[in-house]
Structure formats: C-alpha cells, structure tokens
Write an enzyme that holds these catalytic residues in place. Sequence first.
Site, PDB file in Angstrom:
ATOM      1  N   ARG A 185       0.810  -1.229   0.000  1.00  0.00           N
ATOM      2  CA  ARG A 185       0.000   0.000   0.000  1.00  0.00           C
ATOM      3  C   ARG A 185       0.843   1.279   0.000  1.00  0.00           C
ATOM      4  O   ARG A 185       0.544   2.200  -0.758  1.00  0.00           O
ATOM      5  CB  ARG A 185      -0.994   0.003   1.169  1.00  0.00           C
ATOM      6  N   CYS A 204      14.256  -5.623  -3.246  1.00  0.00           N
ATOM      7  CA  CYS A 204      15.369  -5.061  -3.990  1.00  0.00           C
ATOM      8  C   CYS A 204      14.929  -3.800  -4.721  1.00  0.00           C
ATOM      9  O   CYS A 204      15.021  -3.708  -5.947  1.00  0.00           O
ATOM     10  CB  CYS A 204      15.905  -6.110  -4.944  1.00  0.00           C
TER      11      CYS A 204
END
Length: 424
Positions: free
Chosen positions: A319, A350
């Site tokens: 979110r 990453c």
Amino acid sequence: MSNGHYIFEGHDTVDLAQKYGTPLYVVSQDKIARSVNTIRAAFATHGITDYRINYAGKAFLNIAMCKIADKLDLDLDVVSGGELYTALAAGFDPKRITFHGSNKSWQEMKEALGAGVGTITIDSITEIDILNEAAKQLGIMQKVHLRLSPGVEASTHEYVQTGRVDSKFGIPISMSTRAARRVIDCSNLNLQGLHCHIGSQIYSPKPFEIAANAMIETVYNIKEMGVELSELNLGGGFGINYLQDEPGIDVDTTIGTMASVINDQVSQLGIKMPKIIVEPGRYIIGPAGITLYTVGIVKEIPFIRKYVSVDGGMTDNPRPALYGAVHNAALANKYDMEKNDLVTISGKCCETDTLIKDILLPAVELGDIVVVFNTGAYNYAMSSNYNRICRPSVVLLSGDKDELIVKRDTYEQIARNDVVASWL
Ligand code: LLP
C-alpha cells in the site's frame, strides 16, 4: 502493556513473534466482531431493520475468514473465481454470496451460476446479454443487481475512487433505465436490485448521502417502468483511522445520513422500502490486523537519515508503494520507552520499499520487533512473492487463543508452478 511489550487484544505481541516467527500478520476475531457490531448498532439506531452486511472479501479472504463471516451472519462479496472457490471451500452458503467484477470471464460466470450464488452484480451493458446466455445454457433464472456509477467524486485516492462516471466500474447512472430495460427483457435474469460503490477509504458521510439519493431516485425511475426493486446495495468504502490523529469515518452518522435520505425519498416517491445492503471490507478487517516484523540492518547516514530494515516489505504491504499510503508503527518490545529516534522503516525488497517514512521510535536495534498497525485490509490480500520472498503466515486471535489460519509460504511453493521448456 506488560513488561514494556505491546499487547494486542490481550496477547503479548513479542511472544507471538517468537512463537510464529516474523514477518507475521496477526488478526483479532474479537475486533472483527466489534466492528460488525458497530455497523449493526448504527442500523438499529436509525431504524433500518431490513438490511444485510456483505463483507467485501477482497480486503482479506481465506477459508478461516469465510467461517468468521458466516459466524457473524455476514453475507459475502466475491469478485473472482478464486474468491468464489475459497468461499465454497469454506462451506459458505452460496445463496449469501454476491458475485461482482467489471470483467467477469465466461468461465467465472458459469462457475458463479453453477454454484448457485444468490446475486450476480452486472457491471456493464455488454455483460447483460453474455450473462443471460450463460444462465440460459445452464437453465438457471439468476437474481441480478445492476451496478451503477452515480457520478460521485469521493475524496479519496484516485485509484480507489470508483463511483465517478469516468471509471471502468459500473453503468453510468444516466444509462440506468436503458440497462434495466435490457435486463428485464432477458429470459434468464431477474432484476431485483441496484448497486453502487463510490470508492474506498472515505471519511465523510456526504458522498454516501449523495449516492443514496441518486440511487433511490433510480429505484423510482425503474418502478415507473413497471418493476419494483427490492434491494439496494450502497457498497463499502468506510474509511479507517490509519494514524492516531486522523479521524476515521463515523459509521453511526454515515448510516444515519443514508437512512434519513432513504426514508424521506421512499415516502416522497411512494416506493417500497428496499432491503439496504452495505459492503464494507476495510472497516471490518483493517483495524483487526497488525503486522509484526523483526529489525535487521540499521543504517545511519550521518545528518541525513536512519534506515531501519525489517524482514518484510512491499511484498506483504504494497500500500505505501502503490498509493503512498501511511501507516503507524511502534516497537513491540520497547513499547513503553521514550521515542527519540527518528527513522525510516524500509522493507527487504530489492528496491526502495519504504514502509513508513520518518517515524519516531525508541532507539532501534537489530532484533527489535516492529508492529505496524491497521494492516488487516488489503495487505495479505495484495501480498506477492516479489523477489521470490515467502509470504508471511497469518495467526488468528480469539479471546486468549491463538492459532494459524494461513501458513507461511515455503521455497518449494514458490517454485511449484515452474516448468522447464523442453529445449532447456
Ligand atoms: N464493494 C466493491 C464493489 C468494491 O469494489 C470494494 C472495494 C468494496 C466493496 C469494499 O471497499 P472497502 O469497504 O474495503 O473500502 N486496495 C485498496 C482498496 C481497493 C478497494 C477496491 N474495492 C487499498 O489498499 O486501499
């Protein structure tokens, strides 16, 4: 609080983190029940007795949640074959299921019809004939609602404003009588109601009032065509309090406002009082959930920022990355300590998956337990295996009991659908 730990619904969250490992979603069944009771109390206060609460499964769905919804006498809104499958696997009564979706596949229509779902909500003019054909092939007379976009602009994030006319969802309200005529002329569809959902995470009663007014007017217009509708679904969207200082929606006032518009209009227009349906997801499950993480690397860039990395991230809570959503957090193991460390909580993905930017916590160290509040809705539901990270498990609390309801992914599961092309 006990021994400085954060206690959630009577449970020591540091103990839960130790027992089940992190990252961990924790969901309280008692809190779910309390939110449902608040909605029920609002209906009772405002004199609406013929109503149903459709829990919007998209917010958080699994077999246990379907059983909880059933225990609380909630109906269920599903939006895909997968959600329907889950509900049926839980033994949920198909008659209490509403099947939604702006682009239902033929296969999904057949699955919903075949399962005997109570209501299918038609989202577009194009869908009418396709659904009728599917019902005809199966020899079924299907109860349907028409989803309308009432042209309400709710003040929420653009991605979750769904009641505007310029939206992929619903039939513009200006085309409602044309759509109704088309359904009425279908041999295998039985038009019994209208639906709208004006958006998600809404704080103000105003857009609900405007929408209720427009929808009841449409019920009247359709009555003028000779069909008296018996159900009106006004959707979900009740906003919750993500930060302590931010107001959540006042459900009593909101339902009171909708009730007075509906009561006034029903008597003025001389129509039958329809059964009122609301369809909240976030309000029911959002505050009932928290996420626990363990702190890993703490990186201090002098005079710039202190990054605290936790063992989850955008994989379990997309979110913030998706909507710039804000959440609040604390250190579960240092809950009573002074907050004097300004940090940014990052995930382990990453990329820069900031979960919370600039939050004051007690001095953070490797191994601390971070609790992020109000993560019950649209976290587990939107989680992913990005970076081939295992999705966390979900533990359910009820009274003093705690038990797993969703297991953590395993590496084997992550690779289970991989197949090797013959030339490799
Ligand atoms: N009914 C319909 C037809 C919906 O599309 C939705 C939400 C609901 C009910 C439930 O809305 P709620 O009461 O939960 O606000 N992923 C976003 C939220 C997307 C909501 C989509 N539809 C988020 O994380 O904020």
